[in-house]
Design a protein around this motif. Structure first.
Motif, mmCIF file in Angstrom:
data_model
loop_
_atom_site.group_PDB
_atom_site.id
_atom_site.type_symbol
_atom_site.label_atom_id
_atom_site.label_comp_id
_atom_site.label_asym_id
_atom_site.label_seq_id
_atom_site.Cartn_x
_atom_site.Cartn_y
_atom_site.Cartn_z
ATOM 1 N N MET A 1 -44.782 12.408 53.227
ATOM 2 C CA MET A 1 -45.255 13.769 53.016
ATOM 3 C C MET A 1 -46.350 13.847 51.961
ATOM 4 O O MET A 1 -47.204 14.723 52.008
ATOM 5 C CB MET A 1 -44.068 14.657 52.617
ATOM 6 N N LEU A 2 -46.342 12.935 50.983
ATOM 7 C CA LEU A 2 -47.410 12.924 49.981
ATOM 8 C C LEU A 2 -48.760 12.689 50.636
ATOM 9 O O LEU A 2 -49.765 13.298 50.275
ATOM 10 C CB LEU A 2 -47.147 11.834 48.933
ATOM 11 N N SER A 3 -48.790 11.815 51.629
ATOM 12 C CA SER A 3 -50.027 11.530 52.346
ATOM 13 C C SER A 3 -50.418 12.695 53.252
ATOM 14 O O SER A 3 -51.577 13.099 53.303
ATOM 15 C CB SER A 3 -49.875 10.243 53.171
ATOM 16 N N VAL A 4 -49.435 13.239 53.966
ATOM 17 C CA VAL A 4 -49.699 14.347 54.894
ATOM 18 C C VAL A 4 -50.205 15.582 54.149
ATOM 19 O O VAL A 4 -51.083 16.299 54.631
ATOM 20 C CB VAL A 4 -48.414 14.691 55.686
ATOM 21 N N SER A 5 -49.681 15.824 52.941
ATOM 22 C CA SER A 5 -50.053 17.018 52.159
ATOM 23 C C SER A 5 -51.113 16.706 51.120
ATOM 24 O O SER A 5 -51.238 17.423 50.125
ATOM 25 C CB SER A 5 -48.812 17.592 51.468
ATOM 26 N N ALA A 6 -51.889 15.652 51.346
ATOM 27 C CA ALA A 6 -52.840 15.194 50.332
ATOM 28 C C ALA A 6 -53.836 16.275 49.922
ATOM 29 O O ALA A 6 -54.127 16.445 48.732
ATOM 30 C CB ALA A 6 -53.586 13.961 50.838
ATOM 31 N N VAL A 7 -54.376 17.024 50.884
ATOM 32 C CA VAL A 7 -55.366 18.060 50.553
ATOM 33 C C VAL A 7 -54.727 19.151 49.707
ATOM 34 O O VAL A 7 -55.304 19.604 48.705
ATOM 35 C CB VAL A 7 -55.991 18.660 51.828
ATOM 36 N N LEU A 8 -53.516 19.572 50.083
ATOM 37 C CA LEU A 8 -52.821 20.618 49.332
ATOM 38 C C LEU A 8 -52.551 20.165 47.897
ATOM 39 O O LEU A 8 -52.792 20.908 46.936
ATOM 40 C CB LEU A 8 -51.510 20.977 50.040
ATOM 41 N N ILE A 9 -52.061 18.947 47.743
ATOM 42 C CA ILE A 9 -51.777 18.435 46.398
ATOM 43 C C ILE A 9 -53.073 18.281 45.608
ATOM 44 O O ILE A 9 -53.131 18.597 44.408
ATOM 45 C CB ILE A 9 -51.018 17.089 46.483
ATOM 46 N N GLY A 10 -54.127 17.810 46.278
ATOM 47 C CA GLY A 10 -55.423 17.715 45.614
ATOM 48 C C GLY A 10 -55.900 19.062 45.093
ATOM 49 O O GLY A 10 -56.414 19.171 43.973
ATOM 50 N N LEU A 11 -55.708 20.113 45.896
ATOM 51 C CA LEU A 11 -56.080 21.460 45.460
ATOM 52 C C LEU A 11 -55.241 21.923 44.270
ATOM 53 O O LEU A 11 -55.757 22.571 43.348
ATOM 54 C CB LEU A 11 -55.914 22.452 46.620
ATOM 55 N N LEU A 12 -53.962 21.584 44.286
ATOM 56 C CA LEU A 12 -53.091 21.970 43.163
ATOM 57 C C LEU A 12 -53.529 21.288 41.875
ATOM 58 O O LEU A 12 -53.547 21.909 40.802
ATOM 59 C CB LEU A 12 -51.637 21.623 43.494
ATOM 60 N N VAL A 13 -53.883 19.990 41.952
ATOM 61 C CA VAL A 13 -54.361 19.272 40.764
ATOM 62 C C VAL A 13 -55.693 19.873 40.295
ATOM 63 O O VAL A 13 -55.906 20.097 39.091
ATOM 64 C CB VAL A 13 -54.523 17.760 41.069
ATOM 65 N N GLY A 14 -56.588 20.154 41.252
ATOM 66 C CA GLY A 14 -57.865 20.777 40.905
ATOM 67 C C GLY A 14 -57.671 22.154 40.288
ATOM 68 O O GLY A 14 -58.376 22.536 39.343
ATOM 69 N N TYR A 15 -56.694 22.892 40.805
ATOM 70 C CA TYR A 15 -56.381 24.229 40.275
ATOM 71 C C TYR A 15 -55.892 24.123 38.830
ATOM 72 O O TYR A 15 -56.286 24.924 37.969
ATOM 73 C CB TYR A 15 -55.314 24.876 41.156
ATOM 74 N N ALA A 16 -55.026 23.133 38.581
ATOM 75 C CA ALA A 16 -54.512 22.933 37.223
ATOM 76 C C ALA A 16 -55.656 22.597 36.251
ATOM 77 O O ALA A 16 -55.704 23.116 35.123
ATOM 78 C CB ALA A 16 -53.472 21.813 37.223
ATOM 79 N N LEU A 17 -56.580 21.742 36.705
ATOM 80 C CA LEU A 17 -57.736 21.404 35.864
ATOM 81 C C LEU A 17 -58.591 22.641 35.608
ATOM 82 O O LEU A 17 -59.015 22.893 34.468
ATOM 83 C CB LEU A 17 -58.573 20.322 36.554
#
Length: 453
Positions: free
Chosen positions: A189-205
């Motif tokens: 699921m980490l791979s499948v949701s990569a874009v979503l997680i990337g957006l969350l990290v970008g949002y935190a930054l």
């Protein structure tokens, strides 16, 4: 049930970003999206909300169905990227009033899409991989500019010192780097949701950099029902032709997704009844969306891959995911949270997603036998389609309707490819292409030259 709920939410996470992105892009093109400071900005939040709600409704059409509508398979529906290049010229800079034209086109296009279900099997011959691959590639190429504009700061920032600043690219590149890292080095699921997680990290930054505005979240309601004819309905010839034409491509894509699910999850071919039911659900789901202010729906290929990966081919699991989407669509605060994502952060995710659309088109083209004939068809369709897209003023003397359709690039490319594929003879000699290829005519299978060797 304990296992079904997280599996259902998994399906939602896999498609969540792709599902709401078209609404953000269309509202931005119309002039009331990110960075516009428009009084109509809440209308974007409403469209995001409806994108979730009607993706859930359309998914229920597929999983549960009614009468002949629905494949009764675990097919996840979501807002389609395919129609964005058609929608942008229709609304560009025209404000919220232009959305009524989209809704009229969506309604008629959706009903037309449903009618295609009656004879979808008989028209597939006209849409081989050469045509569908070209169209999907063109869709991606039309959208990549949007991704770069968002990453640099958005259209409203063009011409200002902030556009393309280091801070903007830091946020966007963070999303891209995290997404790529998870895609290549994570599993499941980490791979499948990569874009979503990337957006969350970008949002935190972005939050740490003081780039996040949370004002809309507090003002948004906690619950709201869909509003019939929220944007109104207006019927335009250009919109109706555009949406109906793209329905062919969307229908063929759905056939492929249904086949992928039955092969990957059940090890069998899809039945005619399943293909017809899925096409009906696609069309009616889109038509109903247009009545409430949402954008066209189609089956989501990433969820087909998720089924193949998990081996869980359960209608119940996907139904739970659909209910989760519907609940999110009834809570405007969810849409307000999404609207608080800085456009630069979204740009990083969009660059990856739209690049993947191009890659998907090229992957489809890999199934083409690249003989001389197909190379010439592809060359002419791509040159005219992409050229008109990049230089729309070349058609400034065309009537409004024709200009909108032609400068989308996708429709002329598709029409040229379909017509030439149907009427041109099967063979073309080496000599027929050498004179125009600058020595780069290729040596694909099926050419007369390769057969003589």
């Amino acid at each position: 049930m304990i296992k079904a709920v997280p599996l259902g939410i998994q399906h939602v996470l896999a498609m969540f970003v792709s599902n709401v992105t078209p609404a953000i892009i269309v509202c931005g093109a119309a002039g009331f999206g990110f960075g516009s400071n428009s009084a109509d900005f809440p209308q974007m939040i409403y469209m995001i909300q409806m994108s979730m709600f009607f993706a859930g409704i359309a998914t229920l059409f597929q999983t549960i169905g009614f009468g002949p509508v629905g494949a009764r398979l675990p097919i996840v529906q979501g807002t389609s990227f395919a129609f964005i290049p058609i929608m942008i010229p229709l609304v560009a800079g025209k404000g919220v009033d232009a959305i009524a034209v989209l809704m009229g086109g969506i309604l008629v296009g959706g009903l037309f899409h449903a009618v295609l279900g009656l004879f979808i099997g008989k028209i597939r011959f006209a849409l081989p991989p050469l045509v569908t691959g070209l169209v999907v590639t063109m869709i991606g190429l039309a959208l990549v500019k949007v991704g770069v504009q968002y990453a640099a700061g958005g259209v409203p920032a063009i011409g200002t010192p902030e556009y393309g600043s280091g801070v903007n690219w830091l946020m966007a590149s963070t999303v891209i780097i995290v997404t790529l890292g998870l895609k290549f080095f994570a599993r499941g699921m980490l791979s499948v949701s990569a874009v979503l997680i990337g957006l969350l990290v970008g949002y935190a930054l972005a939050f740490m950099l003081g780039q996040v505005n949370l004002g809309n979240i507090g003002r948004a309601a906690s619950f709201a029902l869909p509003n019939p004819l929220h944007f109104g309905l207006e019927f335009s010839v250009a919109a109706i032709i555009g949406f109906c034409a793209m329905s062919f491509v969307s229908a063929v894509e759905t056939v492929g997704d249904v086949s992928g699910i039955t092969k990957g999850g059940a090890g069998r071919e899809a039945t005619d009844k399943e293909i017809q039911g899925a096409t009906f659900a696609d069309g009616f789901g889109t038509a109903i969306s247009g009545l409430f202010g949402a954008l066209p729906n189609t089956s989501f290929s990433q969820n087909v891959g998720l089924i193949a990966m998990t081996g869980v081919m359960s209608r119940g699991v996907v139904t739970i995911g659909a209910i989760f989407l519907i609940v999110c669509g009834l809570v405007p605060k969810v849409g307000a949270i999404i609207s608080s994502i800085p456009i630069e952060v979204l740009g990083g995710g969009v660059i990856v997603m739209f690049g993947m659309v191009v890659a998907a088109g090229i992957s489809m083209l890999s199934d083409v036998s690249w003989n001389r004939r197909n190379m010439v068809i592809f060359a002419i369709a791509l040159s005219l389609g992409l050229g008109l897209q990049l230089e729309p003023d070349a058609l400034q003397y065309l009537p409004g309707t024709l200009k909108i359709l032609a400068t989308s690039g996708i429709l002329p490319a598709a029409v040229i490819a379909i017509v030439l594929n149907l009427i041109l003879p099967e063979e073309l000699s080496d000599e027929a292409t050498e004179e125009v290829s600058g020595g780069m005519s290729g040596h694909g299978e099926g050419s007369l030259g390769s057969k003589s060797k």
